[in-house]
Write a protein that holds these residues in place. Structure first.
Motif, PDB file in Angstrom:
ATOM      1  N   THR A 197      36.137  56.049  19.462  1.00 14.62           N
ATOM      2  CA  THR A 197      35.941  55.311  20.784  1.00 14.62           C
ATOM      3  C   THR A 197      36.791  53.972  20.710  1.00 14.62           C
ATOM      4  N   SER A 200      40.374  55.062  21.355  1.00 14.22           N
ATOM      5  CA  SER A 200      40.824  55.430  22.493  1.00 14.22           C
ATOM      6  C   SER A 200      40.909  54.362  23.390  1.00 14.22           C
ATOM      7  N   LEU A 201      39.971  53.358  23.254  1.00 19.61           N
ATOM      8  CA  LEU A 201      39.922  52.126  23.976  1.00 19.61           C
ATOM      9  C   LEU A 201      41.445  51.548  24.174  1.00 19.61           C
ATOM     10  N   SER A 204      43.954  53.830  25.788  1.00 23.43           N
ATOM     11  CA  SER A 204      44.049  53.672  27.271  1.00 23.43           C
ATOM     12  C   SER A 204      44.220  52.365  27.922  1.00 23.43           C
ATOM     13  N   SER A 223      43.832  55.991  33.046  1.00 23.20           N
ATOM     14  CA  SER A 223      43.522  55.317  31.762  1.00 23.20           C
ATOM     15  C   SER A 223      41.937  55.787  31.253  1.00 23.20           C
ATOM     16  N   PHE A 227      41.414  57.946  27.950  1.00 17.25           N
ATOM     17  CA  PHE A 227      40.339  57.741  27.036  1.00 17.25           C
ATOM     18  C   PHE A 227      39.573  59.056  26.721  1.00 17.25           C
TER      19      PHE A 227
END
Length: 341
Positions: A197, A200-201, A204, A223, A227
């Motif tokens: 997570t 991915s943040l 993005s 975005s 993500f």
């Protein structure tokens, strides 16, 4: 290993695959519920770092707060995706002229009438079937969300009595080993989801800045797509680059900027996937890259996109379980990254 053991193994694998295919409706939501359950427990442990909360706030209330945090974030993401997708549809109609020009240029380059083929395909589409399919998919998604919610509720109801059941089933050292095994599984899965997570943040957010710099419409939507796609191992990062690049081709009506955008977004994803992610993840997952690819293909063929998302957590659990037994420890070593389990 004698022939009877091999036959038994093949039958077990074959039976398991059949059960997974036909049990998707029940098993897939339960697996997602289990992942959310681990996340909620992880958030609860963070909340428990405050001494006053740990001592005076009941566990059921902390579970509710943790669940509300997760579901609120998911709700915000869905809302943003819906609003931005509506704007995106309007933008596509606005850039129809650019799309036609791009197709004409491709036709001239390749000597193939793509526009005619596209128009013929559109005329042959059965819109009623497409509408029914979309409706069924939306209904299925709603049903799955409700089922996941119920599974999570009953997992927490079962949580207190499950520990007592373990103590009754396993005695002494055996109980300690089983408890450590379950804790190891939970720790590995929570660690993976949390770091994935975070990664991915970061990915993005970087791509969001690039998309704004290039003037691509609905950068927040793309975005979010990046993500979400990053949770699909190996191919997800590539899809997260291709989709906004394809839209920029329609928006700009020329090839130069989209090609640069593709390389910039691709460079970000490559750096994060090959440098940042291995550095943060370390050997915590302990999965061979080839095994991760095969796992993605196998679970993707069984459960589609759902299978792709959960392929790594399932493989992690499988390796941990196989490593516990002498007869299957060899398989766990083969599936692991460096052979250390």
């Amino acid at each position: 290993m004698n022939s009877s053991n091999i036959t038994t193994g093949i039958l077990i694998v074959f039976g398991s695959v059949i059960a997974l295919i036909f049990g998707k409706v029940i098993l897939a939501p339960f697996l997602f519920a289990l992942l959310f359950y681990f996340l909620i427990r992880a958030i609860r442990r963070v909340i428990d770092l405050q001494h006053f909360i740990r001592e005076h706030v009941p566990s059921w209330l902390k579970n509710i707060v943790s669940a509300l945090i997760i579901y609120s974030l998911i709700g915000i993401m869905i809302k943003v995706l819906i609003v931005n997708s509506e704007e995106l549809v309007k933008a596509i109609f606005k850039y129809q002229g650019n799309m036609t020009n791009i197709i004409i240029r491709i036709n001239d380059t390749l000597g193939f009438d793509i526009l005619k083929t596209v128009n013929e395909s559109i005329e042959q589409l059965d819109y009623s079937t497409i509408a029914n399919t979309l409706f069924n998919q939306l209904t299925s998604m709603t049903g799955n969300l409700l089922m996941i919610l119920f599974y999570i509720l009953f997992l927490f109801i079962e949580e207190a009595s499950f520990k007592k059941k373990l103590q009754l089933i396993f005695k002494g050292e055996k109980h300690t080993q089983v408890s450590l095994l379950l804790n190891n599984i939970e720790k590995s899965i929570t660690h993976y989801i949390g770091l994935k997570t975070l990664i991915s943040l970061i990915s993005s957010a970087c791509c969001f800045i690039v998309l704004i710099s290039f003037g691509v419409e609905s950068p927040l939507f793309w975005s979010f797509i990046i993500f979400i796609m990053n949770f699909i191992p190996i191919i997800g990062a590539l899809l997260g680059v291709i989709l906004p690049t394809a839209f920029s081709l329609i928006q700009f009506g020329e090839f130069f900027l989209p090609i640069i955008l593709f390389f910039v977004l691709g460079s970000i994803q490559t750096i994060i996937s090959n440098i940042l992610e291995p550095k943060l993840m370390g050997d915590s997952l302990n999965i061979s890259p080839l095994v991760a690819l095969l796992s993605l293909a196998i679970w993707g063929s069984i459960w589609g996109i759902t299978g792709m998302v959960v392929s790594v957590p399932i493989t992690v659990i499988l390796i941990i379980l196989l490593a516990q037994f002498p007869r299957t420890r060899t398989i766990a070593i083969l599936l692991s990254h460096h052979g250390r389990i």
